[in-house]
Design an enzyme around this catalytic site. Structure first.
Site, PDB file in Angstrom:
ATOM      1  N   GLU A 167       0.807  -1.230   0.000  1.00 40.00           N
ATOM      2  CA  GLU A 167       0.000   0.000   0.000  1.00 40.00           C
ATOM      3  C   GLU A 167       0.839   1.278   0.000  1.00 40.00           C
ATOM      4  O   GLU A 167       0.750   2.088   0.950  1.00 40.00           O
ATOM      5  CB  GLU A 167      -0.961  -0.010   1.194  1.00 40.00           C
ATOM      6  N   GLU A 355      -5.439  -8.535   0.613  1.00 33.84           N
ATOM      7  CA  GLU A 355      -6.088  -8.173   1.884  1.00 33.84           C
ATOM      8  C   GLU A 355      -7.566  -7.931   1.622  1.00 33.84           C
ATOM      9  O   GLU A 355      -7.931  -7.323   0.604  1.00 33.84           O
ATOM     10  CB  GLU A 355      -5.516  -6.886   2.498  1.00 33.84           C
TER      11      GLU A 355
END
Ligand code: IFM
Length: 447
Positions: A167, A355
């Protein structure tokens, strides 16, 4: 409607975690300080002063945690490697004890039949590198390449696929633009060079990994962006936000160029960070997979402050919310995957959901989490039947863990962790996920 029982026979099941969120043992075996150690020690930075000093004590309890994974019947485990364990100051000689920990972890996973999927950087930069500018400093990308080489040389004989970064958008915005996460800098748009330096780090590391015959992925936090209305102003604002959150990180990787950020008053060199040849370095090695971290869509309206950013974030009406307050929109996952295919028809690699999950306030019985996972997996199954190549799903997370600025208040685990005793108690979602995997496997065997 297709649903989760229709997932492809070779679909892979996993869970995701990250080093600082679970390991603890921050002063052991030569680990150096990370930006998160520094940030969490700052009064008021993390809710109730929580830190990752002990976290889930996974550094010592990893055999117990692998037993929990075995109980789930997982194919893969996504974890992250703490750079400050490998190079305590982020450069120079490697720390043998740090490498040895991941060596033990990898061997224990393989002995259990679980494929390790390491992420090389999940936000715990060695503090010594932050002291030299962190991701604002181009040199950090080169240091990351050295670190990658050291880890791949040790584990690459047993670890087939690697994730470079987790991320980079969230790290840039929360860590460097808003100061909500470590390293706590509030630079607003001056944080943009950290996007490029992270992507450059990815590119350099990807080439090293590829050169060793290893598969390379990156895990991006992506969000489908909804305009609040069909007005031209709202649509333009949504486009600007989409460029910042999504395309800033996928266009360079999959198209070899940065998106247009003129709505932010930013040119294509991202405040002077991008040098000639950099985009070639970022794309030099092919991505063998794209990791997608999906939690929720984002709704955007035209800005109310003409002197501020070119968008306003607005609430999505009439949807359930997680304990964090995040909107629950399973269909957004399908929409996101279809958008990726439309946007990158020639270059999109196979996708892995690296995720997806939710925080709840529930105890041992967590029907809300089961519903969240089930509905997202159904949306994923639909996208796959529509032709999207998705190879696996790693839920966030195995354990309740250190949720960054929220400390231990937001709980994402299939397994409850008592922070005082470290007692692990599988929730009903653990049994549900276990049964889902077993059912999928049994059905696949008969196909
Ligand atoms: O806990 C985080 C993780 O570290 C990165 N992705 C989102 C998760 C939930 O907030």
């Amino acid at each position: 409607m297709p649903n989760r029982s229709d997932l492809p026979a070779d679909f892979r099941w996993g869970v995701s975690t990250a080093a600082y969120q679970i390991e603890g043992a921050v002063d052991e075996d030569g680990r150096g300080p990370s930006v998160w150690d520094t940030f969490a020690a700052r009064p008021g930075a993390v809710r109730d002063g929580h830190t990752g000093v002990v976290a889930c004590d996974h550094y010592h309890r990893y055999p117990e945690d692998i037993a929990l994974m075995r109980g789930l019947g997982l194919d893969g485990y996504r974890f992250s490697i703490a750079w400050p364990r490998i190079q305590p100051t982020g450069a120079g000689a490697v720390n043998p004890a740090g490498l040895a920990f991941y060596d033990r972890l990898v061997d224990a996973l393989l002995a259990t039949g679980i494929t390790p999927l390491p992420t090389l950087f999940h936000w715990d930069l060695p503090q010594a590198l932050e002291d030299r500018g962190g991701w604002l400093n181009r040199d950090t990308a080169h240091r990351f390449a050295d670190y990658t080489a050291a880890v791949a040389d040790r584990l690459g004989d047993r670890v087939p696929a690697w994730i470079t970064l987790n991320e980079p958008f969230v790290h840039m915005v929360y860590g460097y633009a808003l100061g909500i996460h470590a390293p706590g800098r509030a630079l607003l748009l001056d944080a943009l060079p950290t996007a490029h330096h992270q992507l450059l780090a990815h590119g350099l590391a990807a080439s090293l990994l590829h050169g060793r015959g290893l598969d390379v992925m990156i895990a991006n936090n992506l969000t489908p962006v909804q305009a609040a209305s069909s007005s031209a102003a709202d649509l333009a604002a949504a486009d600007a936000y989409d460029a910042l959150h999504n395309r800033l990180f996928t266009d360079p990787l999959l198209l070899g160029r940065y998106p247009d950020l003129t709505a932010f008053g930013v040119g294509p060199d991202l405040h002077g960070a991008v040098r000639p040849g950099d985009l070639d370095l970022i794309t030099a090695a092919p991505l063998t997979g794209l990791g997608v971290n999906y939690y929720n869509p984002t709704r955007i309206a035209a800005p109310t402050d003409p002197g501020g950013l070119p968008f306003d974030l607005v609430d999505i009406p009439d949807v359930p919310r997680t304990a964090f307050g995040w909107p629950v929109v399973p269909e957004g996952l399908r929409e996101l995957l279809l958008t990726l295919r439309d946007r990158y028809p020639d270059t999109l690699p196979p996708i892995t959901i690296t995720e997806n999950g939710c925080s709840t306030t529930e105890g041992p019985d967590d029907p809300t989490r089961i519903s969240y996972l089930a509905t997202h997996l159904d949306a994923l199954a639909t996208a796959i039947t529509e032709g999207i190549d998705v190879r696996g799903y790693y839920t966030w997370s195995l354990l309740d863990n250190f949720e960054w600025a929220e400390g231990y208040h937001q709980r994402f685990g299939l397994v409850h962790v008592d922070s005082a005793t470290q007692r692990r108690t599988p929730r009903s979602s653990y049994a549900w996920y276990r049964d889902l995997i077993a059912t999928h496997r049994a059905k696949s065997a008969t196909r």
